[in-house]
Each structure stands twice: as structure tokens, then as C-alpha cells.
Write a protein that holds these residues in place. Structure first.
Motif, PDB file in Angstrom:
ATOM      1  N   GLU A 162     -36.732 -65.668  10.059  1.00 47.61           N
ATOM      2  CA  GLU A 162     -35.580 -64.949  10.614  1.00 47.61           C
ATOM      3  C   GLU A 162     -35.576 -63.493  10.154  1.00 47.61           C
ATOM      4  O   GLU A 162     -35.260 -62.597  10.930  1.00 47.61           O
TER       5      GLU A 162
ATOM      6  N   HIS B  68     -35.287 -52.330  19.039  1.00 49.05           N
ATOM      7  CA  HIS B  68     -34.013 -51.670  19.362  1.00 49.05           C
ATOM      8  C   HIS B  68     -34.137 -50.154  19.194  1.00 49.05           C
ATOM      9  O   HIS B  68     -33.750 -49.393  20.092  1.00 49.05           O
TER      10      HIS B  68
ATOM     11  N   TYR C 188     -36.977 -57.067  15.816  1.00 52.75           N
ATOM     12  CA  TYR C 188     -36.020 -56.765  16.878  1.00 52.75           C
ATOM     13  C   TYR C 188     -35.317 -55.431  16.637  1.00 52.75           C
ATOM     14  O   TYR C 188     -35.027 -54.699  17.592  1.00 52.75           O
ATOM     15  N   MET C 189     -35.054 -55.087  15.384  1.00 52.83           N
ATOM     16  CA  MET C 189     -34.456 -53.774  15.122  1.00 52.83           C
ATOM     17  C   MET C 189     -35.459 -52.665  15.431  1.00 52.83           C
ATOM     18  O   MET C 189     -35.081 -51.623  15.960  1.00 52.83           O
TER      19      MET C 189
ATOM     20  N   THR D 287     -29.455 -59.529  19.294  1.00 55.04           N
ATOM     21  CA  THR D 287     -30.229 -60.681  18.830  1.00 55.04           C
ATOM     22  C   THR D 287     -30.521 -60.571  17.338  1.00 55.04           C
ATOM     23  O   THR D 287     -30.428 -61.568  16.610  1.00 55.04           O
ATOM     24  N   ALA D 288     -30.848 -59.374  16.871  1.00 60.96           N
ATOM     25  CA  ALA D 288     -31.099 -59.184  15.441  1.00 60.96           C
ATOM     26  C   ALA D 288     -29.864 -59.560  14.623  1.00 60.96           C
ATOM     27  O   ALA D 288     -29.978 -60.214  13.572  1.00 60.96           O
TER      28      ALA D 288
ATOM     29  N   LYS E 149     -30.748 -55.425  19.555  1.00 61.57           N
ATOM     30  CA  LYS E 149     -29.822 -55.266  18.428  1.00 61.57           C
ATOM     31  C   LYS E 149     -28.920 -56.489  18.295  1.00 61.57           C
ATOM     32  O   LYS E 149     -28.731 -57.012  17.192  1.00 61.57           O
TER      33      LYS E 149
ATOM     34  N   ILE F  55     -35.549 -60.241  12.538  1.00 63.91           N
ATOM     35  CA  ILE F  55     -34.574 -59.148  12.409  1.00 63.91           C
ATOM     36  C   ILE F  55     -35.297 -57.807  12.360  1.00 63.91           C
ATOM     37  O   ILE F  55     -34.945 -56.870  13.094  1.00 63.91           O
ATOM     38  N   HIS F  56     -36.301 -57.716  11.508  1.00 61.86           N
ATOM     39  CA  HIS F  56     -37.049 -56.453  11.374  1.00 61.86           C
ATOM     40  C   HIS F  56     -37.717 -56.074  12.692  1.00 61.86           C
ATOM     41  O   HIS F  56     -37.660 -54.910  13.113  1.00 61.86           O
TER      42      HIS F  56
ATOM     43  N   GLU G   9     -29.609 -63.229  14.458  1.00 60.02           N
ATOM     44  CA  GLU G   9     -30.599 -63.762  13.524  1.00 60.02           C
ATOM     45  C   GLU G   9     -30.112 -63.588  12.081  1.00 60.02           C
ATOM     46  O   GLU G   9     -30.393 -64.427  11.222  1.00 60.02           O
TER      47      GLU G   9
END
Length: 166
Positions: free
Chosen positions: A16, A27, A23-24, A45-46, A43, A20-21, A49
Motif C-alpha cells: 500500500e 498525480h 499514485y502521488m 486513490t492514494a 490523488k 501511495i508513492h 490507500e
């Protein structure tokens, strides 16, 4: 029971954190290119997560384990939106497969709560997969025009003194 569940929950935390990393990163680059809808999707979705990390961490601590906070993978420097979406769908599909297996493993270890936690997160991951798959389909159907329209909306909002989507 506890050791196996803690191990699997920590693997989920690492996955996860990687999501996050990644997806950001997506973004930031979508936002920079003026693709507000894509930027907002990554963003949002992150942030979802991050909620998964919190839920997994709470369970690990309840089981008297320690939460590992290292991401499982490095961020891939992808700037092409189609490749971003392909990567995101693959990541979500992998999480769905892993969490299904890990739910079964937790159930076999008589840890019904961790099993249920994985199963509930699977539903979120399937929704994420569906969002990314839909956007990928839109890009395939409409081509670059789909992204151009997003960029034009930002330009119109900017020219009229309006706010941009976040």
C-alpha cells in the motif's frame, strides 16, 4: 496465528505504501500536464490507500506486532498517462490476487478478523481497478483528445479566474 498474520499484514502495508508513492507521483505529473481529472483520480486513490495502511497497521498492533513502514517497490518514473493507467491497473490486479491469497492464509491460521480485513480491502482494490480500467478504455476510445479536453477545461477555468480541480 499471530506471526503469519502479522507478516502478511506487513506485506500489505509495504504494498500500500508503494501504491501511495506511485499514485502521488502520477498525480503530480498529471497535475503538471493540466490533466485535472486524472490528477484527482490518482490523488483520491492514494488517500484511500492511506486508509488501508491505517487499517492494516491497527490490526498489526492489535496482534502485538510492529508495523513496518518501508515501501515494497520504488516509484516508476512514468509520465505517459496511458502507461500510468496500465501500471495502476496491474498494481490493483496484483493487490487483489495477493489479498485474496492472504485472506485464505489468515483463515487457515484461525484469524477470521485479518481474513475479513483483507476481504474488505479487496472490494476497494476492485473499485480502484475498475476506475483505472474505465479511464484506460476512455483513452483507447477517444485517444489524446480525452486528455486535451481535460487540459482545455483547466485553461478555460484559469482564463475566467476560476479555480482548478484538485
Amino acid at each position: 496465528m499471530r506471526e503469519k498474520s502479522i507478516e502478511l499484514l506487513n506485506r500489505a502495508v509495504a504494498d500500500e505504501l508503494s501504491a501511495i508513492h506511485q499514485y502521488m507521483y502520477f498525480h503530480f505529473h498529471c497535475d503538471d500536464q493540466g490533466y485535472d481529472l486524472m490528477a484527482a483520480l490518482f490523488k483520491r486513490t492514494a488517500i484511500e490507500e492511506m486508509g488501508h495502511v491505517e487499517r492494516f497497521a491497527e490490526r498489526i498492533l492489535f496482534l502485538k506486532g510492529d508495523v513496518g513502514m518501508n515501501a515494497a517497490a520504488e516509484v516508476k518514473p512514468i509520465r505517459d498517462v496511458t502507461e500510468m493507467l496500465k501500471t495502476a491497473t496491474a498494481m490493483e490486479q496484483q493487490s487483489i490476487e495477493d489479498y485474496n491469497r492472504w485472506a485464505i492464509d489468515c483463515g487457515a491460521e484461525a484469524d477470521a478478523i485479518s481474513k475479513q480485513l483483507f476481504e474488505s480491502v479487496i472490494a476497494d482494490e476492485e473499485r480502484h481497478f475498475d476506475r483505472y480500467d474505465t479511464e484506460l478504455g476512455n483513452l483507447e476510445k477517444f485517444g489524446e483528445n480525452y486528455l486535451v479536453l481535460q487540459s482545455m477545461e483547466r485553461s478555460k477555468a484559469s482564463a475566467s479566474g476560476g479555480e482548478t480541480a484538485d
